[in-house]
Design an enzyme around this catalytic site. Structure first.
Site, PDB file in Angstrom:
ATOM      1  N   ARG A 169       0.853  -1.190   0.000  1.00  0.00           N
ATOM      2  CA  ARG A 169       0.000   0.000   0.000  1.00  0.00           C
ATOM      3  C   ARG A 169       0.893   1.246   0.000  1.00  0.00           C
ATOM      4  O   ARG A 169       1.998   1.213   0.544  1.00  0.00           O
ATOM      5  CB  ARG A 169      -0.933   0.006   1.210  1.00  0.00           C
ATOM      6  N   LYS A 224      -2.473  -2.157   7.701  1.00  0.00           N
ATOM      7  CA  LYS A 224      -3.930  -2.030   7.775  1.00  0.00           C
ATOM      8  C   LYS A 224      -4.539  -3.131   8.631  1.00  0.00           C
ATOM      9  O   LYS A 224      -5.470  -2.896   9.396  1.00  0.00           O
ATOM     10  CB  LYS A 224      -4.526  -2.072   6.362  1.00  0.00           C
ATOM     11  N   HIS A 267      -2.115   2.808  -5.527  1.00  0.00           N
ATOM     12  CA  HIS A 267      -2.780   1.622  -4.996  1.00  0.00           C
ATOM     13  C   HIS A 267      -3.130   0.644  -6.115  1.00  0.00           C
ATOM     14  O   HIS A 267      -3.219  -0.568  -5.899  1.00  0.00           O
ATOM     15  CB  HIS A 267      -4.046   2.034  -4.249  1.00  0.00           C
ATOM     16  N   ARG A 303      -1.303  -2.726  -6.967  1.00  0.00           N
ATOM     17  CA  ARG A 303      -1.631  -3.978  -6.265  1.00  0.00           C
ATOM     18  C   ARG A 303      -2.544  -4.845  -7.134  1.00  0.00           C
ATOM     19  O   ARG A 303      -2.370  -6.062  -7.217  1.00  0.00           O
ATOM     20  CB  ARG A 303      -2.295  -3.665  -4.921  1.00  0.00           C
ATOM     21  N   HIS A 337      -3.988  -9.210   2.440  1.00  0.00           N
ATOM     22  CA  HIS A 337      -5.425  -8.967   2.346  1.00  0.00           C
ATOM     23  C   HIS A 337      -6.217  -9.672   3.432  1.00  0.00           C
ATOM     24  O   HIS A 337      -7.205  -9.170   3.912  1.00  0.00           O
ATOM     25  CB  HIS A 337      -5.955  -9.492   1.004  1.00  0.00           C
ATOM     26  N   TYR A 392       1.594 -16.044  13.758  1.00  0.00           N
ATOM     27  CA  TYR A 392       2.348 -16.996  12.953  1.00  0.00           C
ATOM     28  C   TYR A 392       2.268 -16.712  11.455  1.00  0.00           C
ATOM     29  O   TYR A 392       3.108 -17.164  10.692  1.00  0.00           O
ATOM     30  CB  TYR A 392       1.822 -18.411  13.213  1.00  0.00           C
TER      31      TYR A 392
END
Length: 397
Positions: free
Chosen positions: A244, A271, A333, A336, A359, A369
Protein backbone atom coordinates in the site's frame (compact mmCIF):
# COMPACT_ATOMS: atom_id res chain seq x y z
CA UNK A 1 -58.10 21.77 52.83
CA UNK A 2 -55.46 20.98 55.43
CA UNK A 3 -55.51 22.99 58.71
CA UNK A 4 -52.36 24.88 57.64
CA UNK A 5 -50.59 27.15 60.09
CA UNK A 6 -47.77 28.19 57.73
CA UNK A 7 -47.85 31.02 55.20
CA UNK A 8 -45.23 32.24 52.76
CA UNK A 9 -44.80 35.42 54.80
CA UNK A 10 -44.33 33.42 57.99
CA UNK A 11 -41.75 31.17 56.29
CA UNK A 12 -39.93 34.16 54.82
CA UNK A 13 -39.85 36.08 58.12
CA UNK A 14 -38.87 33.18 60.36
CA UNK A 15 -35.67 34.17 62.21
CA UNK A 16 -32.88 31.79 63.25
CA UNK A 17 -32.45 30.88 66.90
CA UNK A 18 -29.60 29.40 68.86
CA UNK A 19 -31.04 25.93 68.21
CA UNK A 20 -32.83 24.43 65.17
CA UNK A 21 -36.62 24.68 65.38
CA UNK A 22 -39.66 23.71 63.27
CA UNK A 23 -42.72 25.46 61.95
CA UNK A 24 -45.41 22.92 61.09
CA UNK A 25 -47.68 23.20 58.06
CA UNK A 26 -49.80 20.08 58.58
CA UNK A 27 -49.94 16.47 57.40
CA UNK A 28 -46.32 15.98 58.51
CA UNK A 29 -44.87 18.90 56.50
CA UNK A 30 -42.70 21.36 58.41
CA UNK A 31 -40.03 23.98 57.81
CA UNK A 32 -36.79 23.43 59.70
CA UNK A 33 -34.94 26.66 60.53
CA UNK A 34 -31.25 26.27 61.30
CA UNK A 35 -29.13 28.59 63.55
CA UNK A 36 -27.24 29.78 60.49
CA UNK A 37 -30.47 30.92 58.83
CA UNK A 38 -30.92 28.08 56.31
CA UNK A 39 -34.48 26.76 55.96
CA UNK A 40 -35.29 23.20 54.90
CA UNK A 41 -38.59 21.53 54.01
CA UNK A 42 -39.08 18.20 55.73
CA UNK A 43 -41.91 15.64 55.73
CA UNK A 44 -42.47 13.34 58.70
CA UNK A 45 -44.28 10.11 57.83
CA UNK A 46 -44.69 6.54 59.01
CA UNK A 47 -43.87 3.49 56.89
CA UNK A 48 -43.95 -0.12 58.09
CA UNK A 49 -44.54 1.12 61.61
CA UNK A 50 -41.42 3.32 61.64
CA UNK A 51 -41.23 7.09 61.76
CA UNK A 52 -39.20 8.57 58.90
CA UNK A 53 -38.28 12.04 57.67
CA UNK A 54 -38.02 12.97 53.98
CA UNK A 55 -36.14 16.03 52.69
CA UNK A 56 -38.26 18.03 50.22
CA UNK A 57 -35.91 20.88 49.35
CA UNK A 58 -34.56 24.23 50.52
CA UNK A 59 -36.65 27.35 51.05
CA UNK A 60 -37.06 29.69 49.15
CA UNK A 61 -35.79 27.73 46.09
CA UNK A 62 -38.66 25.36 46.85
CA UNK A 63 -41.68 27.50 47.59
CA UNK A 64 -44.45 26.70 50.08
CA UNK A 65 -46.72 25.68 47.21
CA UNK A 66 -44.03 23.39 45.77
CA UNK A 67 -43.43 21.80 49.17
CA UNK A 68 -47.17 21.11 49.57
CA UNK A 69 -47.24 19.52 46.07
CA UNK A 70 -44.32 17.27 47.01
CA UNK A 71 -46.12 16.33 50.24
CA UNK A 72 -49.18 15.36 48.18
CA UNK A 73 -47.06 13.16 45.87
CA UNK A 74 -45.43 11.47 48.86
CA UNK A 75 -48.82 10.75 50.43
CA UNK A 76 -49.98 9.16 47.15
CA UNK A 77 -46.93 6.92 47.25
CA UNK A 78 -47.74 5.95 50.83
CA UNK A 79 -51.33 5.16 49.86
CA UNK A 80 -49.95 2.87 47.15
CA UNK A 81 -47.81 1.05 49.72
CA UNK A 82 -44.53 2.66 48.65
CA UNK A 83 -41.95 4.33 50.82
CA UNK A 84 -41.53 7.88 49.38
CA UNK A 85 -38.01 8.08 50.81
CA UNK A 86 -36.93 4.93 48.98
CA UNK A 87 -38.73 6.12 45.82
CA UNK A 88 -36.70 9.34 45.93
CA UNK A 89 -33.45 7.41 46.32
CA UNK A 90 -34.39 5.18 43.40
CA UNK A 91 -35.22 8.17 41.20
CA UNK A 92 -31.87 9.75 42.06
CA UNK A 93 -30.07 6.50 41.40
CA UNK A 94 -31.83 6.21 38.03
CA UNK A 95 -30.80 9.75 37.04
CA UNK A 96 -27.17 8.99 37.91
CA UNK A 97 -27.35 5.61 36.15
CA UNK A 98 -28.76 7.16 32.98
CA UNK A 99 -26.23 9.98 32.97
CA UNK A 100 -23.38 7.46 33.35
CA UNK A 101 -24.92 5.35 30.61
CA UNK A 102 -25.68 8.06 28.11
CA UNK A 103 -24.72 7.08 24.58
CA UNK A 104 -21.86 9.59 24.57
CA UNK A 105 -20.34 8.19 27.77
CA UNK A 106 -20.47 4.63 26.43
CA UNK A 107 -19.28 5.67 22.96
CA UNK A 108 -16.23 7.52 24.25
CA UNK A 109 -15.39 4.63 26.54
CA UNK A 110 -15.67 2.24 23.57
CA UNK A 111 -13.40 4.50 21.51
CA UNK A 112 -10.73 4.61 24.23
CA UNK A 113 -10.79 0.81 24.46
CA UNK A 114 -10.43 0.37 20.69
CA UNK A 115 -8.25 3.21 19.42
CA UNK A 116 -4.97 1.40 20.09
CA UNK A 117 -5.99 -1.15 17.45
CA UNK A 118 -6.16 1.48 14.69
CA UNK A 119 -3.66 3.60 12.87
CA UNK A 120 -3.73 7.18 14.23
CA UNK A 121 -5.46 8.50 11.09
CA UNK A 122 -8.15 5.79 11.30
CA UNK A 123 -8.74 6.59 14.96
CA UNK A 124 -9.09 10.29 14.14
CA UNK A 125 -11.61 9.51 11.39
CA UNK A 126 -13.69 7.29 13.70
CA UNK A 127 -13.73 9.92 16.44
CA UNK A 128 -14.64 12.60 13.92
CA UNK A 129 -17.62 10.57 12.70
CA UNK A 130 -18.76 10.08 16.28
CA UNK A 131 -18.51 13.74 17.18
CA UNK A 132 -19.88 15.13 13.93
CA UNK A 133 -22.69 12.76 13.04
CA UNK A 134 -23.76 10.76 16.11
CA UNK A 135 -23.17 12.49 19.43
CA UNK A 136 -25.03 15.75 18.74
CA UNK A 137 -28.29 13.78 18.51
CA UNK A 138 -27.83 10.50 20.36
CA UNK A 139 -25.13 11.58 22.83
CA UNK A 140 -27.36 12.64 25.78
CA UNK A 141 -29.80 9.72 25.40
CA UNK A 142 -29.57 6.70 27.75
CA UNK A 143 -28.16 4.06 25.45
CA UNK A 144 -30.62 1.41 26.63
CA UNK A 145 -33.55 3.60 25.56
CA UNK A 146 -32.38 4.33 22.00
CA UNK A 147 -34.52 2.76 19.31
CA UNK A 148 -33.83 1.74 15.72
CA UNK A 149 -35.86 4.68 14.30
CA UNK A 150 -33.72 7.11 16.35
CA UNK A 151 -30.52 5.66 14.89
CA UNK A 152 -32.04 5.70 11.40
CA UNK A 153 -32.91 9.39 11.77
CA UNK A 154 -29.22 10.13 12.41
CA UNK A 155 -28.18 8.05 9.41
CA UNK A 156 -30.77 9.69 7.15
CA UNK A 157 -29.11 13.08 7.76
CA UNK A 158 -25.74 11.71 6.60
CA UNK A 159 -27.33 9.84 3.71
CA UNK A 160 -29.18 12.99 2.66
CA UNK A 161 -25.86 14.70 2.00
CA UNK A 162 -25.04 12.05 -0.57
CA UNK A 163 -22.23 10.53 1.51
CA UNK A 164 -23.50 6.97 1.37
CA UNK A 165 -20.24 5.33 2.40
CA UNK A 166 -19.99 7.64 5.42
CA UNK A 167 -23.56 6.73 6.39
CA UNK A 168 -22.61 3.05 6.26
CA UNK A 169 -19.53 3.67 8.40
CA UNK A 170 -21.54 5.69 10.92
CA UNK A 171 -24.02 2.82 11.19
CA UNK A 172 -21.12 0.42 11.84
CA UNK A 173 -19.81 2.63 14.63
CA UNK A 174 -23.27 2.80 16.24
CA UNK A 175 -23.54 -0.98 16.09
CA UNK A 176 -20.14 -1.45 17.74
CA UNK A 177 -21.01 0.99 20.51
CA UNK A 178 -24.25 -0.90 21.22
CA UNK A 179 -22.40 -4.23 21.27
CA UNK A 180 -19.95 -2.76 23.79
CA UNK A 181 -22.86 -1.45 25.87
CA UNK A 182 -24.42 -4.93 25.95
CA UNK A 183 -21.10 -6.48 26.96
CA UNK A 184 -20.70 -3.99 29.82
CA UNK A 185 -24.28 -4.40 31.08
CA UNK A 186 -25.64 -1.03 29.97
CA UNK A 187 -27.97 -2.15 27.20
CA UNK A 188 -29.89 -5.30 26.43
CA UNK A 189 -30.01 -5.20 22.64
CA UNK A 190 -28.45 -3.66 19.57
CA UNK A 191 -31.04 -1.93 17.35
CA UNK A 192 -28.67 -1.48 14.39
CA UNK A 193 -29.31 -4.91 12.76
CA UNK A 194 -32.97 -3.88 12.52
CA UNK A 195 -31.86 -1.24 9.99
CA UNK A 196 -30.50 -3.75 7.49
CA UNK A 197 -31.63 -2.65 4.05
CA UNK A 198 -32.84 0.76 5.24
CA UNK A 199 -29.96 2.74 3.71
CA UNK A 200 -29.03 3.24 0.10
CA UNK A 201 -26.17 0.96 -0.89
CA UNK A 202 -23.04 2.84 -1.97
CA UNK A 203 -21.68 1.83 -5.37
CA UNK A 204 -18.29 0.23 -4.91
CA UNK A 205 -15.45 2.33 -6.33
CA UNK A 206 -12.49 0.35 -7.60
CA UNK A 207 -9.03 1.78 -8.02
CA UNK A 208 -8.02 2.31 -11.63
CA UNK A 209 -5.15 0.01 -12.53
CA UNK A 210 -2.95 -0.91 -15.46
CA UNK A 211 -3.48 -4.14 -17.38
CA UNK A 212 -0.56 -6.31 -18.44
CA UNK A 213 -0.51 -4.82 -21.95
CA UNK A 214 -0.27 -1.31 -20.43
CA UNK A 215 2.97 -2.09 -18.59
CA UNK A 216 5.49 -1.67 -21.45
CA UNK A 217 4.35 1.90 -22.13
CA UNK A 218 4.20 2.73 -18.41
CA UNK A 219 7.70 1.43 -17.70
CA UNK A 220 9.15 3.39 -20.59
CA UNK A 221 7.42 6.57 -19.39
CA UNK A 222 8.68 5.93 -15.87
CA UNK A 223 12.21 5.45 -17.18
CA UNK A 224 11.94 8.79 -18.99
CA UNK A 225 10.38 10.62 -16.03
CA UNK A 226 12.35 13.82 -15.38
CA UNK A 227 10.95 14.70 -11.96
CA UNK A 228 12.48 14.02 -8.53
CA UNK A 229 14.83 10.97 -8.61
CA UNK A 230 13.44 9.89 -5.23
CA UNK A 231 9.88 9.91 -6.56
CA UNK A 232 10.97 7.89 -9.59
CA UNK A 233 12.62 5.30 -7.32
CA UNK A 234 9.53 5.22 -5.11
CA UNK A 235 7.29 4.41 -8.08
CA UNK A 236 9.67 1.66 -9.18
CA UNK A 237 9.79 0.11 -5.71
CA UNK A 238 6.01 0.41 -5.33
CA UNK A 239 5.45 -1.62 -8.50
CA UNK A 240 8.06 -4.20 -7.46
CA UNK A 241 6.65 -4.71 -3.95
CA UNK A 242 2.96 -3.79 -4.55
CA UNK A 243 2.51 -2.70 -0.93
CA UNK A 244 0.00 0.00 0.00
CA UNK A 245 1.25 3.51 -0.73
CA UNK A 246 1.22 4.52 2.95
CA UNK A 247 3.31 1.46 3.82
CA UNK A 248 5.88 2.47 1.21
CA UNK A 249 5.94 6.17 2.08
CA UNK A 250 6.45 5.44 5.77
CA UNK A 251 9.20 2.84 5.26
CA UNK A 252 12.11 3.14 7.72
CA UNK A 253 15.64 1.86 7.26
CA UNK A 254 15.40 -0.19 10.45
CA UNK A 255 12.69 -2.30 8.76
CA UNK A 256 15.08 -3.50 6.03
CA UNK A 257 16.90 -6.77 6.71
CA UNK A 258 19.73 -6.75 4.15
CA UNK A 259 21.02 -10.23 5.10
CA UNK A 260 17.65 -11.91 4.57
CA UNK A 261 16.61 -9.59 1.73
CA UNK A 262 13.38 -8.82 3.56
CA UNK A 263 11.39 -5.74 4.40
CA UNK A 264 9.53 -6.30 7.67
CA UNK A 265 6.72 -3.80 8.08
CA UNK A 266 5.65 -3.62 11.76
CA UNK A 267 2.05 -4.33 12.75
CA UNK A 268 1.29 -0.76 13.77
CA UNK A 269 1.88 0.40 10.19
CA UNK A 270 -0.23 -2.31 8.56
CA UNK A 271 -3.93 -2.03 7.78
CA UNK A 272 -4.55 -5.49 9.25
CA UNK A 273 -2.45 -4.63 12.35
CA UNK A 274 -0.16 -7.59 11.74
CA UNK A 275 3.54 -7.56 10.90
CA UNK A 276 4.08 -8.12 7.17
CA UNK A 277 7.15 -9.52 5.38
CA UNK A 278 7.98 -8.34 1.88
CA UNK A 279 10.62 -10.58 0.25
CA UNK A 280 12.94 -8.28 -1.70
CA UNK A 281 13.92 -9.22 -5.23
CA UNK A 282 17.40 -8.42 -6.53
CA UNK A 283 15.87 -5.47 -8.37
CA UNK A 284 14.22 -4.15 -5.20
CA UNK A 285 17.51 -4.47 -3.29
CA UNK A 286 19.28 -2.49 -6.03
CA UNK A 287 16.75 0.33 -5.70
CA UNK A 288 17.09 0.35 -1.91
CA UNK A 289 20.89 0.52 -2.20
CA UNK A 290 20.53 3.54 -4.47
CA UNK A 291 18.17 5.11 -1.96
CA UNK A 292 20.57 4.28 0.86
CA UNK A 293 23.25 6.40 -0.81
CA UNK A 294 20.80 9.30 -0.90
CA UNK A 295 18.90 8.85 2.37
CA UNK A 296 20.75 6.29 4.47
CA UNK A 297 21.47 8.91 7.15
CA UNK A 298 17.74 9.61 7.52
CA UNK A 299 15.09 7.73 9.52
CA UNK A 300 12.83 7.25 6.52
CA UNK A 301 13.65 5.55 3.24
CA UNK A 302 11.60 8.24 1.50
CA UNK A 303 12.00 11.42 3.58
CA UNK A 304 9.86 14.42 2.78
CA UNK A 305 11.97 16.68 0.60
CA UNK A 306 10.74 19.79 2.43
CA UNK A 307 10.89 18.36 5.95
CA UNK A 308 13.21 15.30 6.17
CA UNK A 309 11.98 14.51 9.70
CA UNK A 310 8.73 13.38 8.05
CA UNK A 311 8.13 10.96 5.20
CA UNK A 312 7.01 11.57 1.64
CA UNK A 313 3.67 13.31 1.06
CA UNK A 314 0.71 11.18 -0.02
CA UNK A 315 0.31 13.21 -3.23
CA UNK A 316 3.93 13.02 -4.40
CA UNK A 317 3.64 9.80 -6.39
CA UNK A 318 0.08 10.54 -7.50
CA UNK A 319 1.10 13.87 -9.04
CA UNK A 320 4.04 12.15 -10.74
CA UNK A 321 1.59 9.69 -12.32
CA UNK A 322 -0.50 12.64 -13.49
CA UNK A 323 2.55 14.24 -15.11
CA UNK A 324 3.26 10.98 -16.90
CA UNK A 325 -0.25 11.02 -18.37
CA UNK A 326 -1.93 8.48 -16.06
CA UNK A 327 -4.61 10.68 -14.52
CA UNK A 328 -7.69 8.44 -14.03
CA UNK A 329 -5.77 5.53 -15.56
CA UNK A 330 -4.04 4.27 -12.44
CA UNK A 331 -3.07 5.16 -8.89
CA UNK A 332 -0.30 4.00 -6.61
CA UNK A 333 -2.78 1.62 -5.00
CA UNK A 334 -3.73 0.33 -8.43
CA UNK A 335 -0.36 -1.43 -8.78
CA UNK A 336 -1.63 -3.98 -6.26
CA UNK A 337 -4.41 -4.94 -8.67
CA UNK A 338 -1.98 -4.98 -11.59
CA UNK A 339 0.36 -7.38 -9.80
CA UNK A 340 -2.51 -9.55 -8.52
CA UNK A 341 -4.04 -9.85 -12.00
CA UNK A 342 -0.76 -10.78 -13.71
CA UNK A 343 0.29 -13.23 -10.99
CA UNK A 344 -3.09 -14.96 -11.06
CA UNK A 345 -2.96 -15.17 -14.85
CA UNK A 346 0.43 -16.89 -14.55
CA UNK A 347 -1.08 -19.43 -12.15
CA UNK A 348 0.61 -18.54 -8.91
CA UNK A 349 -1.41 -19.90 -6.02
CA UNK A 350 -4.18 -17.46 -4.98
CA UNK A 351 -3.44 -18.01 -1.28
CA UNK A 352 0.18 -17.03 -1.83
CA UNK A 353 -0.79 -13.91 -3.77
CA UNK A 354 -3.38 -12.86 -1.19
CA UNK A 355 -0.92 -13.38 1.63
CA UNK A 356 1.65 -11.21 -0.10
CA UNK A 357 -1.02 -8.55 -0.60
CA UNK A 358 -1.74 -8.76 3.17
CA UNK A 359 -5.42 -8.97 2.35
CA UNK A 360 -6.68 -11.77 4.54
CA UNK A 361 -8.25 -11.00 7.91
CA UNK A 362 -7.16 -13.56 10.44
CA UNK A 363 -7.96 -14.16 14.07
CA UNK A 364 -5.48 -12.86 16.61
CA UNK A 365 -4.32 -16.34 17.65
CA UNK A 366 -3.16 -17.16 14.11
CA UNK A 367 -1.87 -13.67 13.42
CA UNK A 368 1.34 -14.24 15.38
CA UNK A 369 2.35 -17.00 12.95
CA UNK A 370 1.00 -15.85 9.60
CA UNK A 371 3.47 -13.09 8.79
CA UNK A 372 5.81 -15.80 7.45
CA UNK A 373 3.10 -17.94 5.82
CA UNK A 374 4.08 -19.28 2.36
CA UNK A 375 7.34 -17.32 2.61
CA UNK A 376 9.48 -19.61 0.36
CA UNK A 377 6.80 -19.47 -2.37
CA UNK A 378 6.45 -15.74 -1.92
CA UNK A 379 10.20 -15.24 -2.40
CA UNK A 380 10.10 -17.09 -5.70
CA UNK A 381 6.97 -15.20 -6.77
CA UNK A 382 8.42 -11.77 -5.96
CA UNK A 383 11.62 -12.54 -7.91
CA UNK A 384 9.55 -13.83 -10.83
CA UNK A 385 7.51 -10.61 -10.77
CA UNK A 386 10.64 -8.45 -10.82
CA UNK A 387 12.11 -10.47 -13.70
CA UNK A 388 8.78 -10.27 -15.53
CA UNK A 389 8.83 -6.47 -15.27
CA UNK A 390 12.39 -6.43 -16.66
CA UNK A 391 11.26 -8.42 -19.67
CA UNK A 392 8.25 -6.17 -20.16
CA UNK A 393 10.44 -3.07 -20.00
CA UNK A 394 12.72 -4.52 -22.68
CA UNK A 395 9.87 -5.07 -25.14
CA UNK A 396 9.77 -2.87 -28.21
CA UNK A 397 6.55 -0.91 -28.59
Amino acid sequence: MYPMSLSDAKARNAKPRTRPYKIADGEGLFLLIMPGGSKYWRLKYFFAGKEKVLALGVYPEVSLADARERRAQSRKALAAGKDPGEAKKEAKRLVIFKSNNAFEVVAREWFEKRKHEWAPRSADIALGRLEQHILPTLGPRPIADITAPEVLAVLRVVEGKGTLETARRVMQICGQVFIYAIATGRAERNPVPDLRGALKTPVAKHYAFLKANDLPEYLKKLDAYDGSPQTKLALRLLLLTFVRTLELRGAQWKEIDWDKAEWRIPAERMKMREMHIVPLSRQAIAILRELEERNGHREFVFPNEHNPAKFMSENTMLYALYRMGYHSRTTGHGFRSTASTVLNEHEFRPDVIERQLAHCERDTVRAAYNHAQYLPERRKMMQWWADYLNKVAAKKM
